[in-house]
Scaffold this motif. Structure first.
Motif, PDB file in Angstrom:
ATOM      1  N   ASP A 179      -5.218  -4.156   3.635  1.00  0.00           N
ATOM      2  CA  ASP A 179      -6.258  -3.057   4.391  1.00  0.00           C
ATOM      3  C   ASP A 179      -6.529  -3.724   6.065  1.00  0.00           C
ATOM      4  N   GLY A 208      -0.663  -3.052   4.654  1.00  0.00           N
ATOM      5  CA  GLY A 208      -2.517  -2.773   4.871  1.00  0.00           C
ATOM      6  C   GLY A 208      -1.331  -1.821   6.437  1.00  0.00           C
ATOM      7  N   ARG A 220      -9.633  -2.251  -0.562  1.00  0.00           N
ATOM      8  CA  ARG A 220      -9.495  -0.912   0.129  1.00  0.00           C
ATOM      9  C   ARG A 220     -11.337  -1.070   1.504  1.00  0.00           C
ATOM     10  N   ARG A 223       1.087  -1.031   0.328  1.00  0.00           N
ATOM     11  CA  ARG A 223      -0.086  -0.023   0.409  1.00  0.00           C
ATOM     12  C   ARG A 223       0.835   1.213  -0.046  1.00  0.00           C
TER      13      ARG A 223
END
Length: 371
Positions: free
Chosen positions: A270, A221, A330, A108
């Protein structure tokens, strides 16, 4: 594609913001509370291929604004939220070019946040730029509330080795000091805490390596949240190996603890912190993509909160949605049907779908697509 959950319409209920990069659009899904149309879609032209989003009151009018960043098109576009037609006015600020895709293949990337660090509204925009071959220059952009002119200032980062950065954020762990800067590095992956020395200088104070289990164990994440209920922010970090880390603040310092082992052979995109079962204890949800050789699916893992900062082992639910090695997932949370239970929204940027999960006995509702 990016995902933000925040109250953009100022009605007391969070909304969802994402983008259609190839169309140069920012998309606002306004929370309505209506069962048959829980999110109402509005599209705003940004004029750039939007790579990253952030929101804050950057012009000081009391309304939330949307910042849309494109290193590809060398622009930061600010959609102003005030006035009779919110987000119809926009500012454009020139940015240096940077190809962020190699970093995104590792995990990410979050290179922009809006914060009021000087405690004097409006919010400032903080973002990362290329500097002497490295993606590690911290720049602050301020918008003049009267003229809407912008000015930028570069910060010195003392003690930071030359390397690319994956993400930045800010935390305030009290003790009467200024807000600390959080950086997540790409080479020799680590979470770095920096303290502010003066108006334009930060210094590295603490470093928490992620490579204690695996070389190249990049962050995939992370989430900032108060994990133990002490009123101070903590950091949840998920690296590539699935060893979920909690960086909690005590006595003005951060301490790292491994709190869970997530399923192997998955990319954990995430992490979300919320009270899913309304027992006054925060729970964790992690969204992942399987990495098996055959059919691969998206999956959700849940860790129920026990004592402050402590969680049960992960329970994983495999969805019927196929995963892609090219996607990024996400998570966000909001009360879609206004029943007092936190619901889940997640974004699949490869399939261009926004998926809603209602926190009731009927767990999955139809998803909405955009093109």
């Amino acid at each position: 594609m990016d995902l933000i959950v925040a109250d953009l319409t100022q009605d007391g209920h969070p909304d969802v913001v994402t983008s259609a990069p190839s169309l140069g659009q920012v998309i606002l899904f306004e929370s309505t509370g209506e069962p048959h149309e829980p999110l109402r879609k509005s599209v705003f032209p940004a004029g750039v291929e939007v790579e990253f989003l952030a929101c804050g009151d950057v012009d000081g009018d009391g309304s939330q604004d949307i910042c849309a960043l494109s290193y590809l098109d060398e622009k930061l576009v600010v959609l102003l939220g005030g006035g009779a037609q919110p987000f119809s006015r926009r500012l454009e600020i020139e940015m240096p070019y940077f190809d962020v895709s190699p970093l995104q293949r590792l995990g990410r990337v979050q290179p922009m946040v809006c914060r009021d660090l000087d405690r004097n509204p409006p919010d400032e925009i903080y973002l990362l730029q290329l500097q002497e071959g490295w993606f590690n220059a911290l720049v602050r952009i301020e918008i003049d509330p009267t003229t809407l002119d912008s000015r930028s200032q570069r910060f010195a980062l003392d003690g930071l080795a030359p390397q690319d950065l994956q993400a930045l954020d800010f935390v305030d762990i009290g003790q009467g000091r200024d807000t600390e800067l959080v950086l997540i590095t790409q080479r020799n992956p680590a979470v770095i805490i920096c303290e502010r020395l003066d108006g334009a200088r930060f210094q590295v104070r603490d470093k928490f390596p992620l490579e204690d289990t695996l070389l190249g164990n990049n962050m995939t994440g992370f989430r900032k949240w108060d994990a133990d209920g002490d009123g101070l922010p903590d950091l949840f970090v998920v690296p590539f190996d699935g060893s979920l880390r909690l960086l909690s603040s005590h006595s003005g310092r951060f301490h790292q603890t491994k709190i869970a082992r997530l399923p192997e052979r998955a990319i954990h995109d995430d992490v979300l912190v919320t009270d899913l079962d309304r027992d006054a204890k925060n729970d964790l949800m992690i969204i992942s993509r399987q990495r098996s050789g055959g059919d691969s699916y998206e999956q959700l893992s849940v860790l129920c909160g026990e004592n402050p900062g402590e969680f049960t082992d992960a329970v994983t639910f495999v969805t019927g949605r196929r995963s892609s090695p090219f996607s990024s997932l996400r998570l966000g949370t909001l009360d879609l049907n206004r029943d007092g239970w936190e619901d889940i929204v997640f974004l699949d940027d490869f399939s261009k779908e926004l998926v809603l999960l209602l926190n009731t006995s009927q767990t999955l509702v139809p998803h909405w697509n955009w093109h």
